[in-house]
Design a protein around this motif. Structure first.
Motif, PDB file in Angstrom:
ATOM      1  N   ASP A 242       0.812  -1.224   0.000  1.00 59.42           N
ATOM      2  CA  ASP A 242       0.000   0.000   0.000  1.00 59.42           C
ATOM      3  C   ASP A 242       0.847   1.277   0.000  1.00 59.42           C
ATOM      4  N   SER A 243       2.127   1.109  -0.334  1.00 59.90           N
ATOM      5  CA  SER A 243       3.067   2.231  -0.197  1.00 59.90           C
ATOM      6  C   SER A 243       2.613   3.499  -0.906  1.00 59.90           C
ATOM      7  N   TYR A 244       2.165   3.377  -2.146  1.00 58.10           N
ATOM      8  CA  TYR A 244       1.823   4.577  -2.910  1.00 58.10           C
ATOM      9  C   TYR A 244       0.471   4.411  -3.572  1.00 58.10           C
ATOM     10  N   ILE A 245      -0.479   5.139  -3.069  1.00 57.29           N
ATOM     11  CA  ILE A 245      -1.830   5.069  -3.619  1.00 57.29           C
ATOM     12  C   ILE A 245      -2.193   6.441  -4.178  1.00 57.29           C
ATOM     13  N   LEU A 264      -1.813  -2.039 -15.659  1.00 52.98           N
ATOM     14  CA  LEU A 264      -2.950  -2.836 -15.190  1.00 52.98           C
ATOM     15  C   LEU A 264      -2.597  -4.340 -15.086  1.00 52.98           C
ATOM     16  N   PRO A 265      -3.209  -5.157 -14.336  1.00 53.52           N
ATOM     17  CA  PRO A 265      -4.324  -4.788 -13.482  1.00 53.52           C
ATOM     18  C   PRO A 265      -3.866  -3.987 -12.259  1.00 53.52           C
ATOM     19  N   ARG A 266      -4.770  -3.138 -11.780  1.00 52.71           N
ATOM     20  CA  ARG A 266      -4.453  -2.422 -10.544  1.00 52.71           C
ATOM     21  C   ARG A 266      -5.077  -3.187  -9.385  1.00 52.71           C
ATOM     22  N   VAL A 267      -4.515  -2.987  -8.230  1.00 55.34           N
ATOM     23  CA  VAL A 267      -5.150  -3.543  -7.030  1.00 55.34           C
ATOM     24  C   VAL A 267      -5.828  -2.365  -6.323  1.00 55.34           C
ATOM     25  N   ASN A 268      -5.018  -1.554  -5.663  1.00 58.29           N
ATOM     26  CA  ASN A 268      -5.617  -0.384  -5.016  1.00 58.29           C
ATOM     27  C   ASN A 268      -4.728   0.840  -5.158  1.00 58.29           C
ATOM     28  N   GLU A 269      -3.694   0.736  -6.000  1.00 57.42           N
ATOM     29  CA  GLU A 269      -2.712   1.831  -6.068  1.00 57.42           C
ATOM     30  C   GLU A 269      -3.231   3.070  -6.801  1.00 57.42           C
ATOM     31  N   ILE A 270      -4.320   2.915  -7.560  1.00 62.12           N
ATOM     32  CA  ILE A 270      -5.013   4.107  -8.073  1.00 62.12           C
ATOM     33  C   ILE A 270      -6.453   3.995  -7.581  1.00 62.12           C
ATOM     34  N   HIS A 271      -6.855   4.970  -6.780  1.00 57.45           N
ATOM     35  CA  HIS A 271      -8.214   4.924  -6.249  1.00 57.45           C
ATOM     36  C   HIS A 271      -9.209   5.065  -7.406  1.00 57.45           C
ATOM     37  N   THR A 272     -10.316   4.332  -7.327  1.00 57.32           N
ATOM     38  CA  THR A 272     -11.271   4.329  -8.446  1.00 57.32           C
ATOM     39  C   THR A 272     -11.844   5.729  -8.724  1.00 57.32           C
ATOM     40  N   SER A 273     -11.786   6.617  -7.714  1.00 56.42           N
ATOM     41  CA  SER A 273     -12.299   7.974  -7.944  1.00 56.42           C
ATOM     42  C   SER A 273     -11.422   8.769  -8.911  1.00 56.42           C
ATOM     43  N   ASP A 277     -11.223  11.211 -13.926  1.00 61.95           N
ATOM     44  CA  ASP A 277     -10.350  12.333 -14.304  1.00 61.95           C
ATOM     45  C   ASP A 277      -9.884  12.139 -15.746  1.00 61.95           C
ATOM     46  N   PRO A 278     -10.041  13.143 -16.599  1.00 63.43           N
ATOM     47  CA  PRO A 278      -9.624  12.951 -18.003  1.00 63.43           C
ATOM     48  C   PRO A 278      -8.141  12.644 -18.161  1.00 63.43           C
ATOM     49  N   ARG A 279      -7.370  12.921 -17.127  1.00 65.31           N
ATOM     50  CA  ARG A 279      -5.929  12.637 -17.204  1.00 65.31           C
ATOM     51  C   ARG A 279      -5.621  11.160 -16.973  1.00 65.31           C
ATOM     52  N   ALA A 280      -6.625  10.409 -16.525  1.00 65.50           N
ATOM     53  CA  ALA A 280      -6.439   8.955 -16.327  1.00 65.50           C
ATOM     54  C   ALA A 280      -6.510   8.264 -17.688  1.00 65.50           C
ATOM     55  N   CYS A 281      -5.389   7.739 -18.127  1.00 68.76           N
ATOM     56  CA  CYS A 281      -5.316   7.187 -19.502  1.00 68.76           C
ATOM     57  C   CYS A 281      -5.324   5.673 -19.539  1.00 68.76           C
ATOM     58  N   TYR A 282      -5.362   5.021 -18.360  1.00 76.13           N
ATOM     59  CA  TYR A 282      -5.040   3.584 -18.337  1.00 76.13           C
ATOM     60  C   TYR A 282      -6.026   2.701 -19.081  1.00 76.13           C
TER      61      TYR A 282
END
Lengths: 304, 138
Positions: A242-245, A264-273, A277-282
Motif C-alpha cells: 500500500d506504499s503509494y496510492i 494494469l491490473p491495478r489492485v488499489n494503487e489508483i483509487h477508483t475515484s 479524471d480525463p488525465r487517467a489514460c489507463y
C-alpha cells in the motif's frame, strides 16, 4: 523471419513505424479487417494472463485471422515435461506466428531459436514484456503527441516492475527525457539500470519517496502495482503493497495535461475515484495495446 | 625443481598464482593422456608469483575460456622444442558453458540441456550477461 523478444531489438525508427501503423489502424479499421485472413496466431501462455492474452487474440481477430493456444501450463504439453524448444517447433507446424508468456526468464528467446515462425514475447517472468512497452509508447505518443522532451514519473514497485525497466530503457533513446523515480527504499530501481541505462545515456533523473512533492513537474505519471508474485516472502509484500496510492487529492498540484498510465491490473494503487479524471489514460492504454499488437503482427508476418 | 622442457605441446604462462587448477578444470586437461605439469608459485619479475601449465602434446586450447578467466595469460605453442607461436588473448564476445547462470528464474534452471551462453556487454568492466535472462555472470 523475425521475432520480438526484447524492446531494444527494435530501432526507434521501427517503433515509429509501428506507432504510425497503429494510428492508421485506429483511423481506418476497415482497411485492416482482412489483412490476416487465413493466418493463425498461437497464444502459448504458460502462466495466466487475462489482459495480454485477450489483447493478442482480439488483435488477431480484428485482422481477420484466427487464434489457437492454451492459457496455462497445466493444459499444455509442458505438464508432461516437454521442453520449450520442442513446444515451439511443434506449434510452428500449426500457426503462422506465436505469442508466448512463460514464468521463466529467457523462455521466449529459447522458443525463437527453435521455431520456424516469428515469436512474440508476451512476458517472461520479471524480465521482458516488449508489447507492454510498445503499448506504453503508443499511449504516450497519442496522449502527448511526442516521445521526446517529457518528464516521466515512475511510481511504486520500481525494483521488480519489468514494465518500468523496459519503458525506461525505451524512453532513454529519445531526447529531452527526464525521469523521476518515486518508490519506497526497498523497491527502488536496480542499480544496474541507473548505471547502464540512465547514467550511460546521460538521462537526468532523481529518486524520491514523496509522490506529492514531485507531482507538479510530471508530464507523465506511470503507476505500477506491487506484485505479489515477484516477492519471495509474503511479509515483505504485505508491508509494501500500500506504499503509494494515487488519489484525487494527490493530483491537485498536477499539470492540467498530465497523463496517468498504468499497465494494469491495478489492485488499489489508483483509487477508483481517479478514473473519471480525463488525465487517467489507463483504459485508453488497454485499447492502445490491442492496436499496437495488430501493427506488430502485421510487421512480423510481413503483411503489407 | 626441474621440469623437462616439452617437445611438441602448449605452455600456458602468466597465470595468476593460484588460478592454475581452475584453468586445468575448464580446459578439461584431466582427460588428456599425455604429461601435464602444473607449476605453482613460480617467481616472476612481472607478476611476483605466477602459475604455469605445460601440456606435452599438441592440443587445441579454448582461447575463449582463457580469455574470459584472464586475458593477460599467454599461450605458447611449442614445436620441436622451439617456441613457434605466442597467442595473445582477448576478452571473448561470447562464452558457452564456461560459467552457469545463477538466476533461479532463468530458463536454464528448468531446461537442463540448454547451453549456458553469456555475452560480453561491457568490455571495460568485463561484464558478461546471460543471453536468456541478462543476469551478470558471477
Amino acid at each position: 523471419m523475425r521475432s520480438l523478444i526484447d524492446i531494444l531489438s527494435l530501432t526507434t525508427e521501427e517503433i515509429d513505424e509501428l506507432i504510425a501503423v497503429a494510428e492508421d489502424i485506429i483511423a481506418n479499421p476497415v482497411k485492416y479487417r482482412d489483412k490476416c485472413r487465413y493466418k493463425k496466431l498461437a497464444t502459448l501462455f504458460f502462466e495466466p494472463s487475462t489482459r495480454t492474452r485477450l489483447s493478442f487474440e482480439a488483435a488477431m481477430y480484428e485482422l481477420g485471422g484466427q487464434v489457437l493456444g492454451f492459457s496455462e501450463a497445466n493444459s499444455s504439453s509442458a505438464a508432461k515435461g516437454e521442453s520449450v524448444a520442442d513446444t515451439a517447433r511443434t506449434v510452428s507446424c500449426y500457426a503462422d506466428i506465436i505469442a508466448m508468456r512463460h514464468p521463466k526468464e529467457g523462455a521466449p528467446l529459447v522458443a525463437s531459436m527453435a521455431a520456424s515462425v516469428p515469436i512474440i514475447n508476451a512476458g517472461d517472468g520479471g524480465h521482458n514484456h516488449p508489447t507492454q512497452t510498445l503499448t506504453d509508447l503508443l499511449t504516450i505518443k497519442r496522449e502527448k503527441g511526442r516521445l521526446n522532451n517529457l518528464t516521466i514519473g515512475f511510481c511504486g514497485d520500481l525494483k521488480f516492475g519489468r514494465t518500468v525497466h523496459s519503458l525506461i530503457e525505451a524512453m532513454s533513446r529519445y531526447t529531452g527525457i527526464k525521469v523521476v523515480l518515486i518508490s519506497p527504499y526497498e523497491l527502488q530501481l536496480p542499480g544496474y539500470l541507473k548505471k547502464e541505462t540512465l547514467d550511460a545515456k546521460g538521462i537526468e533523473y532523481k529518486e524520491t519517496t514523496d509522490l506529492s512533492a514531485v507531482m507538479p513537474e510530471l508530464d507523465i505519471l506511470y503507476m505500477t502495482r506491487v506484485q505479489r508474485e515477484r516477492f519471495f516472502n509474503e511479509e515483505d509484500y504485505l508491508r509494501l503493497k500500500d506504499s503509494y496510492i494515487l488519489t484525487p487529492e494527490k493530483l491537485v498540484d498536477a499539470k492540467e495535461d498530465l497523463a496517468i498510465l498504468h499497465p494494469l491490473p491495478r489492485v488499489n494503487e489508483i483509487h477508483t475515484s481517479v478514473d473519471a479524471d480525463p488525465r487517467a489514460c489507463y483504459f485508453r492504454q488497454v485499447l492502445n495495446g490491442k492496436f499496437i499488437r495488430m501493427a506488430l503482427i502485421l510487421k512480423l508476418l510481413e503483411v503489407e | 625443481m626441474h621440469i623437462d622442457s616439452i617437445k611438441n605441446g602448449v605452455v600456458i604462462d602468466h597465470i595468476k598464482a593460484g588460478k592454475s587448477m581452475e584453468i586445468y578444470n575448464h580446459l578439461e586437461l584431466d582427460k588428456l593422456d599425455c604429461t601435464v605439469a602444473i607449476i605453482k608459485n613460480v617467481s616472476s619479475k612481472k607478476m611476483g608469483r605466477k602459475d604455469i601449465i605445460k601440456v606435452d602434446s599438441e592440443m587445441e586450447v579454448d582461447l575463449d575460456v582463457l580469455g574470459y578467466i584472464d586475458p593477460d595469460i599467454t599461450v605458447n605453442i611449442i614445436k620441436n622444442e622451439v617456441l613457434c607461436e605466442k597467442k595473445k588473448l582477448t576478452l571473448p564476445n561470447q562464452i558457452k558453458d564456461v560459467v552457469k547462470c545463477k538466476n533461479p528464474r532463468c530458463i536454464t534452471t528448468t531446461e537442463q540441456d540448454l547451453p549456458h551462453i553469456f555475452k560480453l556487454t561491457n568490455a571495460e568492466t568485463k561484464t558478461y550477461r546471460c543471453i536468456y535472462c541478462e543476469s551478470k555472470a558471477k
